[in-house]
Design an enzyme around this catalytic site. Structure first.
Site, PDB file in Angstrom:
ATOM      1  N   GLU A  47     -90.435  -9.034 -17.749  1.00  0.00           N
ATOM      2  CA  GLU A  47     -91.333  -7.978 -17.262  1.00  0.00           C
ATOM      3  C   GLU A  47     -92.787  -8.237 -17.633  1.00  0.00           C
ATOM      4  OE1 GLU A  47     -88.432  -7.558 -18.725  1.00  0.00           O
ATOM      5  OE2 GLU A  47     -87.205  -6.213 -17.492  1.00  0.00           O
ATOM      6  N   PHE A 109     -78.615   5.089 -24.097  1.00  0.00           N
ATOM      7  CA  PHE A 109     -78.664   3.650 -23.854  1.00  0.00           C
ATOM      8  C   PHE A 109     -79.970   3.298 -23.134  1.00  0.00           C
ATOM      9  CE2 PHE A 109     -77.693   0.046 -20.953  1.00  0.00           C
ATOM     10  CZ  PHE A 109     -77.589  -0.932 -21.936  1.00  0.00           C
ATOM     11  N   GLN A 110     -80.680   2.333 -23.642  1.00  0.00           N
ATOM     12  CA  GLN A 110     -81.958   1.879 -23.088  1.00  0.00           C
ATOM     13  C   GLN A 110     -82.981   3.001 -22.958  1.00  0.00           C
ATOM     14  OE1 GLN A 110     -81.089  -0.635 -19.597  1.00  0.00           O
ATOM     15  NE2 GLN A 110     -80.890  -2.375 -20.996  1.00  0.00           N
ATOM     16  N   LYS A 159     -84.174   8.686 -14.142  1.00  0.00           N
ATOM     17  CA  LYS A 159     -83.248   8.245 -13.099  1.00  0.00           C
ATOM     18  C   LYS A 159     -82.780   9.402 -12.209  1.00  0.00           C
ATOM     19  CE  LYS A 159     -79.154   5.398 -12.407  1.00  0.00           C
ATOM     20  NZ  LYS A 159     -78.070   4.639 -13.061  1.00  0.00           N
ATOM     21  N   MET A 474    -106.349 -24.131 -30.630  1.00  0.00           N
ATOM     22  CA  MET A 474    -107.463 -23.309 -31.096  1.00  0.00           C
ATOM     23  C   MET A 474    -107.251 -22.879 -32.547  1.00  0.00           C
ATOM     24  SD  MET A 474    -110.308 -22.026 -30.657  1.00  0.00           S
ATOM     25  CE  MET A 474    -110.903 -21.922 -28.991  1.00  0.00           C
TER      26      MET A 474
END
Lengths: 568, 160
Positions: A47, A109-110, A159, A474
């Site tokens: 993502e 969940f999640q 949802k 760097m």
């Protein structure tokens, strides 16, 4: 219609072409509604990559890029990409799925409080709690993301809100009381600015990302040419003034051009447009332009006097302010001549700086400075260059001339490694008509290399040039110059074979042994319209100069490698 | 200089705004010593009054940056002299003898609960007057205290 259908319909009304993202449990109704739509989904493999793609798409296209993720880990994976867009004022709308309303706060969940997580790094967050609320949430999100000082906006949709059906209407416009995207321009401020600039003996223009955002390059250039004023930029503002223009001095800052850093300290009036006086640009705030009158033009009033106290600030859209400033100046003077002591001084400094070690021609054949100069020779003026973060990016800052606005896409505010390759994908989708090249370091490239899978799958032509020093270059430079050559945690002993890596994704992989070969391969890549990774083996020992050491003033810029091992 | 500063913020009356405001207060490492909030404008907006301990520059930085927060309508900072401010406290005492307090102070006090365990006294006043009341009531006599934090309005606003 369902909340998910309302979401898609609202996105269509915003003329969204692409959604970058990944599906998961909590955004499946949204994905199902995509089935019947003409919006194209660009599947990423992480993502964060989706957020960078949307960000670059936004920077290039002037429209909000859209990314999507499911709840929990999908949403938290967005964070780095969203914070990157926030730091560089890029218009992004992020749409996340959330656990059903009834499950909120039950450690479902999640379940992650993504509104809580993202609030500090977004311009706004919205959470429609009924299907009927979805259209106005999306309208607000796009309005806020793209107006005023742009930025990312989150829309978190539970949802069951996606699933429920309701009568929905789609508002044309939305009222947001606490949000003022535009302020009326005070004509008196413009007159005062014109007076200051006309009276100045050593004026300098300082352009930032705000010029790109408001498409103000034309009036900015017109003012420079009218006043015969040299121009410096921030790293983000690079290219808002053509860097091959005789008045261009290039970027100032930690790895700015030597002549720019030198002359910004000598000006007596600074017109700063769409900049935020970042520490990486200015060095010690109090030392920066200490003796100059500073005029600051910005669309965001909270930037005034935040880092640097200024003499005059003008709130407004850069384009609008500069157009009226231009006419205010023309009412006072006609074009200034080239024959004045300040321009003589500018040329003197330019001559003097030609001999500094950083500008020498003795760099190795395969080295950052020579590679980026060669790229500029080969790439057409409108080609888009994206970068990762590190020395390769700084060599571009110094040696790669950006000629057109919106052709330099780089993460400056947050300095996010891994930005370059996903950004190239987003940029190419926004401008399919121009070549897009990602210049990367090996450290940055491997952070988001799986964006290659997306590029191959979607048949998006791009080239990734990877300067491979098998090191976090760097950081290694800082350890060499400031930490007594204690190289801790920077050397890669397990780097991939970049040619095979590219090939395993179905892309082309090349490695080059000379600058000439690099030029040939790059030209091949440009004509082949494929996805190509060009590995350029470089030395980890080549440091970036000029260098303004951290915590120092811009006058303390060091022009070349020191004799002793630790200098700062 | 570190001193108590008042940060007054007018916001849209909706969920999540306090979170957006306190995020900036926390970012600048300011401690919230008092906070009152209540709906105004017929429920349309909400005024938050923070008492913050910090230097002027930091508190002003927060106020300025708050103007970027979309649900914030106004944000101002004031020194203690620039506002009219009052606080309410409920003080639970083992024993309460009004004679102990002067006429003027007694007017600020109100006994609101008596039980076998003790007396709950309500006091309204400036933060200093509440401190003084607690001192006079005697530390060992105090069972518990609940203070609301100050509500404040700028002085020029009342004159206008």
């Amino acid at each position: 219609m369902s909340g998910a259908q309302a979401l898609i319909e609202a996105l269509k009304r915003e003329k969204v072409e692409y959604i970058f993202g990944m599906p998961g449990g909590a955004n499946l109704p949204f994905y199902d509604a995509l089935w019947d739509s003409n919006i194209k989904h660009i599947l990423t493999r992480h993502e964060q990559i989706a957020a960078h793609m949307a960000d670059a798409y936004g920077r290039v296209s002037r429209r909000a890029g859209v990314c999507s993720a499911t709840s929990g880990p999908g949403a938290t994976n967005l964070v780095t990409g969203i914070a990157t867009a926030f730091a560089d004022s890029s218009p992004v709308v992020a749409i996340t799925g959330q656990v059903p309303r009834g499950m909120t706060g039950r450690n479902a969940f999640q379940e992650t409080d993504v509104v809580g997580v993202l609030t500090p790094v977004t311009k706004y967050t919205l959470q429609p709690l009924s299907a009927a609320d979805v259209p106005s949430a999306i309208r607000k999100a796009f309005h806020i993301a793209t107006t005023g000082r742009p930025g990312p906006v989150l829309v978190d949709v539970p949802k069951d809100v996606q699933q429920e059906t309701a009568e929905v209407t789609f508002p044309e416009s939305v009222e947001i009381r606490g949000y003022r995207s535009k302020a009326p321009l005070d004509p008196q401020d413009v007159e005062r600015a014109a007076d200051l600039l006309v009276r100045a003996k050593r004026p300098l223009l300082f352009g930032g990302g705000g010029i790109r955002i408001s498409d103000a390059s034309q009036p900015f250039r017109a003012i420079a040419e009218l006043l015969m004023t040299p121009v410096v930029t921030t790293l983000q503002g690079k290219g808002t003034f053509p860097e091959d223009h005789p008045l261009s001095l290039g970027p100032i800052g930690m790895h700015g051009r030597a002549e720019a850093n030198k002359l910004v300290s000598e000006c007596d009036a600074l017109l700063a447009v769409g900049v935020r006086f970042s520490d990486r640009s200015t060095g010690t705030f109090s030392e920066f332009c200490k003796d100059a009158m500073i005029i600051h033009i910005d669309a965001d009033p909270t930037e005034f006097n935040k880092n640097k106290a200024v003499n005059l600030h003008i709130l407004g859209d850069a384009n609008e302010v500069l157009v009226s400033l231009y006419s205010a100046i023309t009412r006072r003077i006609s074009k200034k001549g080239e024959d004045n002591p300040w321009l003589k001084r500018v040329n003197e400094v330019r001559e003097e700086m030609k001999s500094i070690p950083a500008y020498r021609d003795s760099y190795a054949d395969l080295s950052g400075p020579r590679i980026v100069k060669k790229m500029r020779e080969i790439l057409p003026p409108d080609a888009i260059l994206t970068t990762g973060v590190g020395r390769h990016q700084m060599w571009c800052e110094i040696h790669y001339q950006v000629l057109r606005p919106r052709t330099w896409i780089t993460s400056t505010g947050l300095g996010t490694m891994g930005f370059g390759l996903p950004a190239a994908v987003g940029a190419k989708l926004a401008r399919p008509d121009v070549p897009v090249v990602d210049l990367d370091g090996d450290g940055s490239f491997v952070m988001t290399e799986q964006a290659l899978a997306t590029a191959v799958e979607q048949n998006i032509p791009l080239i990734s040039v990877v300067l491979n020093d098998r090191s976090l270059g760097m950081v290694e430079q800082w350890q060499r110059l400031m930490y007594n050559r204690h190289y801790i945690g920077v050397k890669f002993n397990g780097s991939p074979n970049f040619v095979k890596l590219a090939e395993s994704y179905g892309a082309e992989g090349r490695t080059v042994g000379s600058l000439d070969e690099f030029a040939r391969v790059l030209k091949d890549g440009l004509s082949s319209q494929t996805q190509m990774v060009i590995e350029v083996p470089v030395s980890p020992e080549e440091d970036v100069f000029p260098f303004m050491p951290p915590g120092k003033g811009i006058k303390d810029t060091v022009y070349g490698p020191p004799k002793e091992s630790a200098i700062f | 200089m570190r001193a108590s500063k008042i940060l007054s913020v007018l916001v849209d009356n909706k969920p999540g705004t306090l979170f957006r405001v306190t995020h900036l207060v926390r970012l600048m490492r300011l401690n919230i010593e008092g906070l009152t909030l209540g709906v105004t404008n017929g429920g349309d907006t909400c005024r938050m009054t923070f008492t913050l301990n910090g230097d002027d520059r930091t508190v002003e930085h927060v106020a300025r940056q708050l103007m970027k927060v979309i649900d914030v309508i106004e944000a101002h900072t004031y020194g203690p002299q620039e506002v009219t401010a009052r606080e309410l406290a409920l003080v639970s005492l083992k024993k309460f003898d009004p004679i102990q307090f002067g006429e003027e102070e007694r007017q600020r006090l109100n006994v609101i609960d008596r039980s076998t365990a003790g007396v709950v006294v309500q006091i309204v006043g400036t933060a200093g007057e509440i401190d003084e009341f607690v001192r006079r009531a005697g530390e060992s006599n105090v069972i518990d205290i609940a203070r609301t934090g100050v509500a404040a309005l700028p002085k020029e606003k009342q004159n206008a």
